[in-house]
Design an enzyme around this catalytic site. Structure first.
Site, PDB file in Angstrom:
ATOM      1  N   GLU A   1       0.828  -1.208   0.000  1.00  0.00           N
ATOM      2  CA  GLU A   1       0.000   0.000   0.000  1.00  0.00           C
ATOM      3  C   GLU A   1       0.866   1.264   0.000  1.00  0.00           C
ATOM      4  O   GLU A   1       0.430   2.318  -0.442  1.00  0.00           O
ATOM      5  CB  GLU A   1      -0.921  -0.013   1.232  1.00  0.00           C
ATOM      6  CG  GLU A   1      -2.193   0.793   1.035  1.00  0.00           C
ATOM      7  CD  GLU A   1      -3.188   0.637   2.186  1.00  0.00           C
ATOM      8  OE1 GLU A   1      -2.759   0.449   3.333  1.00  0.00           O
ATOM      9  OE2 GLU A   1      -4.401   0.715   1.929  1.00  0.00           O
TER      10      GLU A   1
ATOM     11  N   HIS B   1       5.995 -27.101  -1.149  1.00  0.00           N
ATOM     12  CA  HIS B   1       5.281 -28.195  -1.807  1.00  0.00           C
ATOM     13  C   HIS B   1       4.157 -27.677  -2.697  1.00  0.00           C
ATOM     14  O   HIS B   1       3.313 -28.443  -3.151  1.00  0.00           O
ATOM     15  CB  HIS B   1       4.742 -29.160  -0.744  1.00  0.00           C
ATOM     16  CG  HIS B   1       5.851 -29.787   0.051  1.00  0.00           C
ATOM     17  ND1 HIS B   1       6.301 -31.070  -0.168  1.00  0.00           N
ATOM     18  CD2 HIS B   1       6.637 -29.280   1.034  1.00  0.00           C
ATOM     19  CE1 HIS B   1       7.301 -31.339   0.666  1.00  0.00           C
ATOM     20  NE2 HIS B   1       7.524 -30.265   1.402  1.00  0.00           N
TER      21      HIS B   1
ATOM     22  N   LYS C   1     -14.572   1.262  -3.496  1.00  0.00           N
ATOM     23  CA  LYS C   1     -15.615   1.740  -2.574  1.00  0.00           C
ATOM     24  C   LYS C   1     -16.665   2.542  -3.332  1.00  0.00           C
ATOM     25  O   LYS C   1     -17.864   2.370  -3.111  1.00  0.00           O
ATOM     26  CB  LYS C   1     -14.993   2.618  -1.480  1.00  0.00           C
ATOM     27  CG  LYS C   1     -14.053   1.879  -0.546  1.00  0.00           C
ATOM     28  CD  LYS C   1     -13.518   2.814   0.524  1.00  0.00           C
ATOM     29  CE  LYS C   1     -12.358   2.168   1.265  1.00  0.00           C
ATOM     30  NZ  LYS C   1     -11.627   3.080   2.118  1.00  0.00           N
TER      31      LYS C   1
HETATM   32  O1  PA5 Z   1      -3.359   1.602   6.035  1.00  0.00           O
HETATM   33  C1  PA5 Z   1      -4.444   2.104   5.874  1.00  0.00           C
HETATM   34  O2  PA5 Z   1      -4.623   3.325   5.891  1.00  0.00           O
HETATM   35  C2  PA5 Z   1      -5.665   1.242   5.656  1.00  0.00           C
HETATM   36  O3  PA5 Z   1      -5.349  -0.092   5.604  1.00  0.00           O
HETATM   37  C3  PA5 Z   1      -6.649   1.460   6.786  1.00  0.00           C
HETATM   38  O4  PA5 Z   1      -6.041   1.103   7.991  1.00  0.00           O
HETATM   39  C4  PA5 Z   1      -7.919   0.634   6.568  1.00  0.00           C
HETATM   40  O5  PA5 Z   1      -8.503   0.967   5.356  1.00  0.00           O
HETATM   41  C5  PA5 Z   1      -8.907   0.872   7.703  1.00  0.00           C
HETATM   42  O6  PA5 Z   1      -9.224   2.217   7.801  1.00  0.00           O
HETATM   43  P1  PA5 Z   1      -9.930   2.789   9.082  1.00  0.00           P
HETATM   44  O7  PA5 Z   1      -9.041   2.585  10.230  1.00  0.00           O
HETATM   45  O8  PA5 Z   1     -10.139   4.238   8.779  1.00  0.00           O
HETATM   46  O9  PA5 Z   1     -11.239   2.050   9.252  1.00  0.00           O
END
Ligand code: PA5
Length: 434
Positions: free
Chosen positions: A287, A308, A422
């Site tokens: 990410e 495996h 989303k």
């Molecule tokens: O690293 C990130 O920003 C995301 O993985 C968020 O942690 C995830 O989308 C969850 O978001 P939130 O904590 O706002 O619910």
């Protein structure tokens, strides 16, 4: 105390050592940008000094709320997705017994809000029926669909089981200090709350209450975890020379490998308890770096299990991969291989040896085979799997991730791409405004 050891020698067949060390100045400059707050995404650098800045009072508060939950609840449901649950699960899985169950552990941690599976929620509700349970609801934005859905369902179940007042005492919210639906709800219902700092993004939040509270509820020593992270905060500071700075070396090495055509990094372990450390790492790097049409694809395998299955691909598939192995020098327990009169399995040549010796030789043999097969190998050795060394490992990966993102010239602290699905989902669900 010892430190985790980074070894990049088995990458030199693909990228000479000089090529990596030629990146020293640039890499240190990236590390300095993190520290000086002069790089991309500098509003999200709060994680950098979290280990050394958490106060004794903050730690004690987390431990005492964790203790209260443990004393009331046989099961605590941690609700969160992505950065809001992976760090906690990584540490809890790594440091809990593989077969810990309700019978031999005070409090069991289960997870929700990390998927939208109706069957998962049904089965979780059924599991929680007639058990005393509590909820830690974690969402920085406070508006994420998956955890919000799960919380709505489980809050109702808890209130129906124990009444509204008791339910309120068993729910803790970890969220933004002021914004978002979860903050509004927590204030209205009077839940105990913890704040996720504005300047700490989800995937860098394991050392805030996002990770620390569930980890403490699981009975793990968060002070040791933080002590390890502090040691690594010091060991990876930008004034530590490149040659001695594991985060800078790892960042430079993986970026040179990427430039040489190694587009996929596979994180491998030889201990199944580390599975979710890999999941956490996959998110952290995937990410942070996968943007602007670039970035290493992060994958993970559990060995020897996956030797495996994916072993064939790794040995002989497209040569676009490199491997980073998390190795554990000493297991916690001892199991010796027994002598067998019949020896039908032909294993008597191992009689009297420890199972871990076989695992170590599997690891070495795998490294030799993969390096021979054109897969450069980075090795990270933990002296043992405990909270202290895990704290080092988590901070090491975070620091290196920030540096690596800057070397790649992306903003490692945003994630614009995650909004696309989303928008489509909300439109398909006829959410007002979409
Ligand atoms: O690293 C990130 O920003 C995301 O993985 C968020 O942690 C995830 O989308 C969850 O978001 P939130 O904590 O706002 O619910």
């Amino acid at each position: 105390m010892k430190k985790i050891i980074l070894n990049i020698e088995k990458t030199f067949g693909t990228i000479p050592k000089e090529q990596i060390y030629a990146q020293a100045l640039k890499t240190t400059a990236c590390n300095q940008s993190l520290e000086n707050g002069t790089g991309k995404g500098h509003d999200f650098l709060g994680w950098l000094h979290l280990p050394s800045s958490i106060t004794k009072e903050e730690c004690s508060s987390i431990q005492s709320v964790a203790g209260a939950l443990r004393s009331k609840c046989k099961v605590v449901v941690v609700i969160g997705i992505g950065g809001s649950y992976l760090g906690a699960k990584a540490v809890i899985d790594a440091l809990s017994g593989a077969f810990d169950t309700l019978e031999n552990q005070n409090t069991t941690i289960v997870y929700a809000g990390h998927n939208i599976s109706e069957d998962y929620l049904y089965e979780l509700s059924a599991y929680l029926k007639d058990k005393s349970f509590g909820i830690i609801n974690i969402s920085k934005s406070g508006t994420t669909t998956e955890p919000a859905l799960a919380f709505r369902i489980l809050k109702k179940q808890l209130e129906e089981a124990v009444g509204k007042t008791e339910a309120q005492s068993r729910i803790v919210a970890v969220t933004d200090k002021a914004r978002g639906a979860l903050r509004t709800l927590a204030v209205k219902e009077g839940y105990k709350t913890y704040v996720i700092p504005d300047n700490v993004g989800g995937r860098f939040s394991v050392l805030t209450p996002v990770g620390l509270l569930p980890i403490a509820v699981a009975g793990i020593d968060i002070e040791q975890l933080l002590a390890g992270a502090i040691a690594m905060e010091q060991a990876t500071a930008s004034d530590i020379p490149f040659a001695d700075n594991p985060a800078e070396i790892y960042a430079a090495t993986r970026n040179e490998l990427y430039k040489s055509g190694k587009k996929i990094e596979i994180l491998a372990n030889f201990h199944p308890k580390l599975h979710y450390v890999s999941e956490w790492w996959k998110q952290l790097y995937g990410e942070s770096e996968g943007k602007e049409q670039k970035g290493i694809f992060t994958a993970a395998v559990d060995f020897t299990t996956d030797l495996h299955s994916m072993g064939q691909w790794i040995q002989e598939g497209e040569r676009s991969i490199f491997e980073t192995v998390i190795s554990v020098a000493h297991p916690q327990y001892k199991v010796e291989i027994p002598f067998d009169e019949q020896d039908l399995d032909g294993l008597n040549f191992l009689a009297g040896q420890r199972v871990d010796h076989v695992n170590q030789m599997a690891e070495l043999g795998t490294q030799q085979a993969h390096v021979d097969g054109g897969v450069p190998n980075i090795r990270i050795e933990l002296p043992e799997l405990n909270a202290y060394y895990l704290g080092q490992l988590l901070y090491f990966f975070e620091r290196a991730c920030g540096i690596s993102g800057y070397l790649l010239d992306v903003n490692p602290f945003d994630q614009p791409g995650v909004e696309a699905y989303k928008k489509n989902m909300f439109k398909l669900l006829n959410k007002p405004g979409y």
